[in-house]
Motif scaffolding. Sequence first.
Motif, short mmCIF file in Angstrom:
data_model
loop_
_atom_site.label_atom_id
_atom_site.label_comp_id
_atom_site.label_asym_id
_atom_site.label_seq_id
_atom_site.Cartn_x
_atom_site.Cartn_y
_atom_site.Cartn_z
N ARG A 290 0.71 -0.99 -0.29
CA ARG A 290 -0.18 0.15 0.74
C ARG A 290 1.22 1.61 -0.74
NH1 ARG A 290 -0.13 4.18 2.78
NH2 ARG A 290 -2.25 4.01 3.67
N ASP A 291 2.49 1.48 0.23
CA ASP A 291 3.06 2.38 0.61
C ASP A 291 3.81 2.60 -0.68
OD1 ASP A 291 2.13 3.06 2.80
OD2 ASP A 291 3.73 1.19 4.18
N LYS A 292 3.51 0.98 -1.59
CA LYS A 292 3.99 1.70 -3.03
C LYS A 292 2.94 2.65 -3.86
CE LYS A 292 7.21 -2.36 -3.29
NZ LYS A 292 7.26 -4.27 -3.19
N VAL A 293 2.60 2.23 -3.43
CA VAL A 293 0.91 2.85 -4.27
C VAL A 293 1.54 4.35 -3.84
CG1 VAL A 293 -1.30 2.78 -4.82
CG2 VAL A 293 -0.52 0.46 -4.86
N ALA A 294 1.45 3.85 -2.64
CA ALA A 294 1.17 5.76 -2.48
C ALA A 294 2.20 6.54 -2.57
CB ALA A 294 1.06 5.41 -1.18
N LEU A 295 2.94 6.13 -3.19
CA LEU A 295 4.90 6.54 -3.43
C LEU A 295 4.35 6.71 -4.32
CD1 LEU A 295 7.62 6.78 -3.76
CD2 LEU A 295 8.01 5.24 -3.40
N TYR B 8 -9.48 -4.64 -13.96
CA TYR B 8 -10.31 -3.62 -13.63
C TYR B 8 -10.97 -2.76 -12.09
CZ TYR B 8 -11.44 -5.35 -18.74
OH TYR B 8 -11.11 -5.92 -19.78
N SER B 9 -11.31 -3.95 -11.31
CA SER B 9 -11.07 -3.08 -9.84
C SER B 9 -10.39 -2.03 -9.47
CB SER B 9 -11.87 -4.36 -8.93
OG SER B 9 -10.97 -5.31 -8.35
N LYS B 10 -8.85 -2.66 -9.71
CA LYS B 10 -7.96 -2.42 -9.00
C LYS B 10 -7.87 -0.81 -9.61
CE LYS B 10 -5.03 -6.29 -7.92
NZ LYS B 10 -4.31 -7.16 -8.29
N ARG B 11 -8.16 -0.91 -11.12
CA ARG B 11 -7.59 0.75 -11.37
C ARG B 11 -8.96 1.44 -11.74
NH1 ARG B 11 -4.51 -3.78 -13.57
NH2 ARG B 11 -2.52 -3.46 -14.28
N ALA B 12 -9.44 0.70 -11.70
CA ALA B 12 -11.14 1.73 -11.37
C ALA B 12 -10.69 2.24 -9.74
CB ALA B 12 -11.79 1.41 -11.39
N THR B 13 -10.34 1.79 -9.10
CA THR B 13 -10.33 1.75 -7.01
C THR B 13 -9.24 3.10 -7.11
OG1 THR B 13 -11.26 -0.02 -6.32
CG2 THR B 13 -9.97 1.22 -4.92
N ILE C 10 -6.22 5.37 0.39
CA ILE C 10 -5.50 4.31 0.75
C ILE C 10 -6.03 3.04 1.57
CG2 ILE C 10 -3.55 2.80 0.17
CD1 ILE C 10 -2.52 4.74 -1.37
N ASP C 11 -6.15 4.11 3.08
CA ASP C 11 -6.52 2.81 4.05
C ASP C 11 -8.02 2.27 3.94
OD1 ASP C 11 -3.64 3.30 5.30
OD2 ASP C 11 -4.93 4.90 6.53
N ASN C 12 -8.95 3.44 3.50
CA ASN C 12 -9.59 3.00 2.82
C ASN C 12 -10.31 1.99 2.24
OD1 ASN C 12 -11.06 6.00 4.79
ND2 ASN C 12 -11.08 7.10 3.08
N VAL C 13 -9.35 2.30 1.01
CA VAL C 13 -9.83 1.17 0.33
C VAL C 13 -9.30 -0.25 0.61
CG1 VAL C 13 -8.91 0.39 -1.73
CG2 VAL C 13 -9.20 2.75 -1.80
N MET C 14 -8.13 0.02 1.51
CA MET C 14 -7.33 -1.84 2.09
C MET C 14 -8.42 -1.79 2.95
SD MET C 14 -4.25 -1.88 0.47
CE MET C 14 -3.97 -3.52 1.84
N PHE D 159 -12.07 -1.68 2.67
CA PHE D 159 -13.01 -1.98 2.44
C PHE D 159 -12.37 -3.30 1.63
CE2 PHE D 159 -14.54 -3.32 -2.17
CZ PHE D 159 -16.00 -2.90 -2.33
N GLU D 160 -11.62 -3.59 1.40
CA GLU D 160 -10.26 -4.83 0.45
C GLU D 160 -10.54 -5.90 1.64
OE1 GLU D 160 -9.76 -5.88 -2.70
OE2 GLU D 160 -10.79 -3.76 -3.35
N LYS D 161 -10.27 -5.82 2.86
CA LYS D 161 -10.28 -6.26 3.83
C LYS D 161 -11.80 -7.50 4.28
CE LYS D 161 -8.66 -6.70 8.81
NZ LYS D 161 -7.89 -6.18 9.48
N VAL D 162 -13.24 -6.50 4.32
CA VAL D 162 -14.30 -6.58 4.46
C VAL D 162 -14.58 -7.49 3.30
CG1 VAL D 162 -16.55 -5.37 4.60
CG2 VAL D 162 -14.55 -4.24 5.68
N LYS D 163 -14.55 -6.90 2.22
CA LYS D 163 -14.58 -7.94 1.61
C LYS D 163 -13.76 -9.63 0.95
CE LYS D 163 -12.77 -7.05 -2.97
NZ LYS D 163 -12.60 -6.76 -4.58
N ALA D 164 -12.64 -9.63 1.66
CA ALA D 164 -12.40 -10.21 1.33
C ALA D 164 -13.06 -11.40 2.90
CB ALA D 164 -11.17 -10.71 2.02
N GLN D 165 -13.56 -10.98 4.28
CA GLN D 165 -13.87 -11.16 5.26
C GLN D 165 -15.35 -11.82 4.89
OE1 GLN D 165 -13.88 -8.04 8.24
NE2 GLN D 165 -11.54 -8.98 9.12
N LEU D 166 -15.75 -10.47 3.57
CA LEU D 166 -17.40 -11.35 3.50
C LEU D 166 -16.75 -12.95 2.74
CD1 LEU D 166 -18.86 -8.38 2.55
CD2 LEU D 166 -19.14 -9.61 4.55
#
Length: 231
Positions: free
Chosen positions: A86-91, A147-152, A183-187, A189-196
Amino acid sequence: MTEQVTDTHNRALAELLDAALMHVAFDGWSDATFQAALRDCDIDGSLAKAICPRGALDLAIAYHKAGDQKMLAALAEANKDDLRFRDKVALAVRLRLEAADDKEAVRRGTTLFALPHHASEGAALIWGTCDAIWNALGDTSEDANWYSKRATLSAVYSTTVLFWLGDDSSDHHATWEFLDRRIDNVMGFEKVKAQLQKNPLLKPLMAAPNWLAAQIRKPETRDDLPGRTQG
């Protein structure tokens, strides 16, 4: 011969763009800017129209793409070994904004691509930036995740650009904090999605959407188009 033409095209485009940037702050990415750039760099009008058939719009697109290339070069040189993903994306996003050495040119470009008849061009540029970031970071997804990675990331990048344009904090410190929060918001969301996805009670409900997502594939580059060599 083709390489010579391409080199001439690139040099003329770079010269036009450099000349245009002196006028963008006053006239935006407009025909007035395009004509002023022509006068300043003394490029033949027919050559300029061949390079930029849509005038200043094509210069604005070239400016954005040049920023992408600067970002990729800086990202390749950056030490990313100890960074979380996530820090690489932010960078990468930060480097892309820092590659825009003329904030007013970006502001004028944002205004230009917000116009309804140029909105599709603007969306394509943002998508291209985010695609370049994911590819540079080694993304190997080939299904709906492509697609979802680029859209997000496009949403994160777009909102961060708007915040950055209005940020007058020292070294844009407020922008980098804003970016981290997005980015923390996105992460999250992805965590919740994985749990679901792992929830046994929801597995039957997710079967159809998961099957549909598995059928989606990333676009493939065609190698049988006119002008391409085989092998």
